[in-house]
Write an enzyme that holds these catalytic residues in place. Structure first.
Site, PDB file in Angstrom:
ATOM      1  N   GLY A  12       0.809  -1.209   0.000  1.00 12.42           N
ATOM      2  CA  GLY A  12       0.000   0.000   0.000  1.00 12.42           C
ATOM      3  C   GLY A  12       0.845   1.262   0.000  1.00 12.42           C
ATOM      4  NE  ARG A  36      -4.675  -8.801  -1.041  1.00 10.88           N
ATOM      5  CZ  ARG A  36      -5.634  -8.034  -1.531  1.00 10.88           C
ATOM      6  NH1 ARG A  36      -6.864  -8.510  -1.634  1.00 10.88           N
ATOM      7  NH2 ARG A  36      -5.377  -6.801  -1.923  1.00 10.88           N
ATOM      8  CE1 TYR A 124     -11.560   4.535   7.059  1.00 10.72           C
ATOM      9  CE2 TYR A 124     -11.432   6.661   8.168  1.00 10.72           C
ATOM     10  CZ  TYR A 124     -10.822   5.619   7.492  1.00 10.72           C
ATOM     11  OH  TYR A 124      -9.467   5.659   7.244  1.00 10.72           O
ATOM     12  CE  LYS A 128      -9.043   2.876   9.289  1.00 10.43           C
ATOM     13  NZ  LYS A 128      -8.004   1.884   8.895  1.00 10.43           N
ATOM     14  NE  ARG A 159      -7.392   4.588  -3.260  1.00 11.29           N
ATOM     15  CZ  ARG A 159      -7.093   4.241  -2.005  1.00 11.29           C
ATOM     16  NH1 ARG A 159      -7.150   5.150  -1.044  1.00 11.29           N
ATOM     17  NH2 ARG A 159      -6.738   2.996  -1.715  1.00 11.29           N
TER      18      ARG A 159
END
Length: 218
Positions: A12, A36, A124, A128, A159
């Site tokens: 990321g 992954r 959200y 968190k 994005r």
């Protein structure tokens, strides 16, 4: 004696910078990444493990390190199912804290979000906040929680909403002063550098970092 580290979320935006920081830090002799897919990175220090939430138990005996860096997180757009979203951003980090503590980890450094609150009406921020609460409850010797606002940097995927937000923050950041400074946007590289520096601290307990604390670590 050199230390060892594990990075979750090394593919990321923040995780990539954390990986670079740790590979360049002579304090670390071994840096394990859990992702992954193969990251296709060759380095004498790096140890790549391939796993996800479903398979993490299969490699739990290999999750051994002094310091654990958790840079995991998804978005509502990528994960519209709220149960799956919660699993990735809450359940997975908490499970990793437990697994690594059982294997002897002393410090955990995790990326959260400004405004995190376990009792928030906002999904959200509540997620968190509950992640933070439950990680702290695991009881590692040292827990460092980073609460950035908008994280900026070059992502692998586009994005649109984030690009718009970045433009907006470019305008409003200078006006966010005093107590409002924690809402300033922050480059991913800053967050990574601050995490690297924080890991050097030996004091116990829980510490929370906002924009000004992150900037002061540079």
């Amino acid at each position: 004696m050199q230390k060892s580290a594990i990075i979750f979320g090394a593919t990321g935006l923040v995780g990539r910078h954390v990986l670079r920081e740790l590979l360049n830090n002579p304090r670390y002799g071994k840096v394990t990444t859990v992702a992954r897919r193969d990251m296709n990175i060759k380095h004498a220090k790096i140890n790549q493990l391939i796993a996800d939430f479903q398979t993490i138990e299969e490699i739990k005996d290999q999750l051994v390190a002094d310091d654990v860096f958790c840079c995991l997180g998804t978005t509502r757009k990528k994960t519209p199912d709220l149960q799956e979203y919660y699993r990735i951003d809450h359940d997975y980090p908490v499970a990793l804290a437990r697994l690594t503590k059982a294997n002897g980890a002393k410090a955990l450094l995790v990326v959260s979000a400004v405004g995190a609150d376990a009792d928030s009406a906002n999904f959200y921020l509540r997620m968190k906040g509950q992640m933070e609460r439950d990680i702290v409850a695991v009881g590692l010797d040292r827990t460092h929680i980073f609460r950035p606002s908008l994280i900026t940097g070059k992502r692998s995927e586009k994005r649109r909403s984030e690009s718009l937000a970045k433009g907006l923050f470019t305008v409003i950041d200078p006006f966010l002063i005093g107590g409002l400074s924690k809402y300033r946007s922050v480059p991913a590289a800053w967050v990574a550098k601050a995490m690297n520096r924080a890991a050097e601290q030996e004091h116990g307990g829980v510490r929370v970092y906002y924009w000004k604390h992150i900037k002061n670590q540079l």
